[in-house]
Write a protein that holds these residues in place. Structure first.
Motif, PDB file in Angstrom:
ATOM      1  N   LEU A  18       0.832  -1.201   0.000  1.00  9.96           N
ATOM      2  CA  LEU A  18       0.000   0.000   0.000  1.00  9.96           C
ATOM      3  C   LEU A  18       0.871   1.256   0.000  1.00  9.96           C
ATOM      4  CD1 LEU A  18      -2.779  -0.982   2.573  1.00  9.96           C
ATOM      5  CD2 LEU A  18      -3.015  -0.766   0.093  1.00  9.96           C
ATOM      6  N   SER A  19       1.967   1.210   0.731  1.00  8.75           N
ATOM      7  CA  SER A  19       2.830   2.391   0.841  1.00  8.75           C
ATOM      8  C   SER A  19       3.664   2.611  -0.419  1.00  8.75           C
ATOM      9  CB  SER A  19       3.775   2.245   2.035  1.00  8.75           C
ATOM     10  OG  SER A  19       3.074   2.191   3.244  1.00  8.75           O
ATOM     11  N   ALA A  20       4.228   1.543  -0.954  1.00  8.37           N
ATOM     12  CA  ALA A  20       5.167   1.676  -2.075  1.00  8.37           C
ATOM     13  C   ALA A  20       4.983   0.526  -3.068  1.00  8.37           C
ATOM     14  CB  ALA A  20       6.601   1.712  -1.538  1.00  8.37           C
ATOM     15  N   PRO A  21       3.908   0.580  -3.849  1.00  8.51           N
ATOM     16  CA  PRO A  21       3.631  -0.521  -4.793  1.00  8.51           C
ATOM     17  C   PRO A  21       4.665  -0.652  -5.896  1.00  8.51           C
ATOM     18  CG  PRO A  21       2.088   1.311  -5.117  1.00  8.51           C
ATOM     19  CD  PRO A  21       2.864   1.618  -3.870  1.00  8.51           C
ATOM     20  N   GLU A  22       5.467   0.399  -6.105  1.00  9.57           N
ATOM     21  CA  GLU A  22       6.499   0.313  -7.138  1.00  9.57           C
ATOM     22  C   GLU A  22       7.699  -0.508  -6.667  1.00  9.57           C
ATOM     23  OE1 GLU A  22       5.841   2.787  -4.785  1.00  9.57           O
ATOM     24  OE2 GLU A  22       5.917   4.480  -6.177  1.00  9.57           O
ATOM     25  N   VAL A  23       7.762  -0.757  -5.362  1.00  5.12           N
ATOM     26  CA  VAL A  23       8.921  -1.466  -4.804  1.00  5.12           C
ATOM     27  C   VAL A  23       8.539  -2.847  -4.255  1.00  5.12           C
ATOM     28  CG1 VAL A  23      10.716  -1.383  -3.023  1.00  5.12           C
ATOM     29  CG2 VAL A  23      10.064   0.704  -4.253  1.00  5.12           C
TER      30      VAL A  23
END
Ligand code: SF4
Length: 68
Positions: A18-23
């Motif tokens: 949720l916080s950093a879907p790209e990672v």
């Protein structure tokens, strides 16, 4: 920065995605997987936020260079 995860410790809460879907991503069983081990410094804040929000401290963030 370099990001590490501990899939054994992960309980699949999904906060990191949720916080950093790209990672971060989750496998079919909900266990964390890494999309980017060396993410762009531009997403550093959300990666650190993801690490802070993980309820079991399964995410490590290592700074390996200036601005990185
Ligand atoms: S926030 Fe922590 S427990 Fe939840 S999926 Fe991510 S690594 Fe796993």
């Amino acid at each position: 920065m370099r990001v590490t995860i501990d899939p054994v410790r992960c309980i699949g809460a999904g906060q990191c995605v949720l916080s950093a879907p790209e990672v971060f991503d989750q496998d079919d069983e909900g266990v964390v997987t890494l999309r980017e081990e060396r993410p762009d410094p531009a997403v550093g804040d959300v990666v650190r936020e993801a690490a802070a929000r993980c309820p079991v401290e399964a995410i490590g963030v290592e700074t390996i260079g200036r601005g990185d």
